[in-house]
Motif scaffolding. Structure first.
Motif, PDB file in Angstrom:
ATOM      1  N   PHE A 106       0.828  -1.210   0.000  1.00 23.36           N
ATOM      2  CA  PHE A 106       0.000   0.000   0.000  1.00 23.36           C
ATOM      3  C   PHE A 106       0.861   1.259   0.000  1.00 23.36           C
ATOM      4  N   ALA A 110       0.926   4.096  -2.739  1.00 24.02           N
ATOM      5  CA  ALA A 110       0.589   5.473  -2.361  1.00 24.02           C
ATOM      6  C   ALA A 110       1.681   6.440  -2.794  1.00 24.02           C
ATOM      7  N   ARG A 209      -5.820  12.805  -3.000  1.00 26.47           N
ATOM      8  CA  ARG A 209      -6.306  11.694  -2.178  1.00 26.47           C
ATOM      9  C   ARG A 209      -6.790  10.532  -3.039  1.00 26.47           C
ATOM     10  N   ILE A 212      -3.688   8.720  -4.330  1.00 25.85           N
ATOM     11  CA  ILE A 212      -3.052   7.955  -3.246  1.00 25.85           C
ATOM     12  C   ILE A 212      -3.848   6.687  -2.959  1.00 25.85           C
ATOM     13  N   ALA A 213      -5.170   6.818  -2.886  1.00 27.67           N
ATOM     14  CA  ALA A 213      -6.022   5.671  -2.581  1.00 27.67           C
ATOM     15  C   ALA A 213      -5.988   4.648  -3.714  1.00 27.67           C
ATOM     16  N   GLY A 216      -2.486   3.162  -4.004  1.00 24.69           N
ATOM     17  CA  GLY A 216      -2.230   2.436  -2.767  1.00 24.69           C
ATOM     18  C   GLY A 216      -2.951   1.099  -2.758  1.00 24.69           C
TER      19      GLY A 216
END
Length: 320
Positions: A106, A110, A209, A212-213, A216
């Motif tokens: 993860f 990310a 975000r 990243i999600a 990740g």
């Protein structure tokens, strides 16, 4: 035909095409081999496809975002060599290292998302570089195939409950996760950002975000694929991950996930993964050269891409 039904069929055309191809492959395979529609065959094929399904799950999320993740190959290799060299036999130690591998996956994913977003770099180039780094680290840890995992860990990949093998239950759980995930705020924003990043941004979505999600989760599922793969191989390999990079993209695309982002889902990806795995079995049953496997895979991928492209053009034509 009503407009709503026409739009629904248009949206589902790539997925439905994949389903038709899977049925055709199964029918041909069944005409050559006995027991194709048995529980034992389901357990066997799902066991063979599970690593690809897990890796392709993360790839699906990234493609829905409108990106691509080549680093999954490096993460699969790195995950297997860490497991093979660090697991030992203590169950507590194995749980801790398994958790560490998933967390590492993860975090690496990310980091890809941060670099892509903050530096405005192409996902292809960033994840290609990450793939190279992870593959190099895997080679440093374990230069050649080797290491080992406990017998009970290997047994997990072959265990059965109510006649269904562990991988089948994993696939059912994964599909259940997807039906939950796609209705969450995160799942909705990933799809919306893939459809139109500008519109998502104007709606107050944090693109950072989302990246990243998405990346990740791709790293997380690649790490999960690595852990499962060790139950099949019993050890680690610093180069095995390369075998899942393009197939993970192909599985998603064959299943109807749009390379432009915003359209598709895990069910299509699972269908695509089974198609790729069954092609190998079909080639063997036909008793023809194994060189035909990539040829058939390429032809199926081409049909999927053409179907997706025609769907996109038709949808845009209706919107204008």
């Amino acid at each position: 035909m009503s407009t709503s039904l026409r739009n629904y069929l248009l949206d589902k055309a790539p997925f439905l095409t994949a389903c038709v191809m899977l049925v055709a492959i199964l029918a041909t395979y069944a005409s050559l081999q006995r027991g194709v529609f048995s529980i034992d065959e389901l357990n066997l094929v799902t066991g063979s496809a599970m690593t690809l399904i897990l890796v392709a799950t993360g790839q699906t999320i990234v493609i829905l975002r409108g990106g691509i993740d080549l680093s999954v190959g490096g993460m699969v290799s790195l995950g297997t060599v860490i497991a093979a060299t660090q697991f030992g036999t203590d169950p507590v130690n194995i749980v801790l290292w398994s958790s560490a591998i998933l967390l590492l996956g993860f975090l690496i994913g990310a980091a890809n998302g941060v670099m892509i977003n903050s530096l405005q770099l192409q996902p292809f180039l960033v994840t290609l570089a990450t793939w190279s780094v992870l593959s190099g680290v895997a080679m440093i840890i374990l230069p050649t195939d080797g290491g080992s995992v406990p017998d009970w860990w290997i047994g997990f990949g072959y265990s059965e409950l109510l006649g269904l093998a562990g991988p089948v239950w994993m696939m059912i759980a994964l599909i259940g996760f997807w039906f939950w995930f796609k209705s969450t705020r995160l799942g909705t924003t990933i799809r919306a950002t893939g459809s139109s990043e500008k519109s998502a941004f104007l709606s107050g979505v944090s693109i950072m975000r989302v990246d990243i999600a998405a990346y990740g989760l791709s790293g997380f599922f690649a790490a999960a694929g690595a852990l499962y793969l060790t139950t099949q191989t019993g050890g680690g390999s610093p180069i095995i991950g390369k075998d899942y990079i393009l197939p993970s993209v192909a599985a998603a695309v064959i299943g109807g996930v749009s390379l432009f982002g915003g359209r598709g889902g895990l069910m299509g990806t699972v269908v695509g993964a089974f198609i790729l795995i069954l092609i190998g079995s079909l080639v063997f049953a036909l008793r023809i050269s194994s060189h035909w496997q990539p040829v058939l895979s390429g032809m199926i991928l081409l049909v999927a891409v053409l179907t997706s492209s025609l769907t996109e053009k038709t949808a845009k034509g209706q919107a204008q």
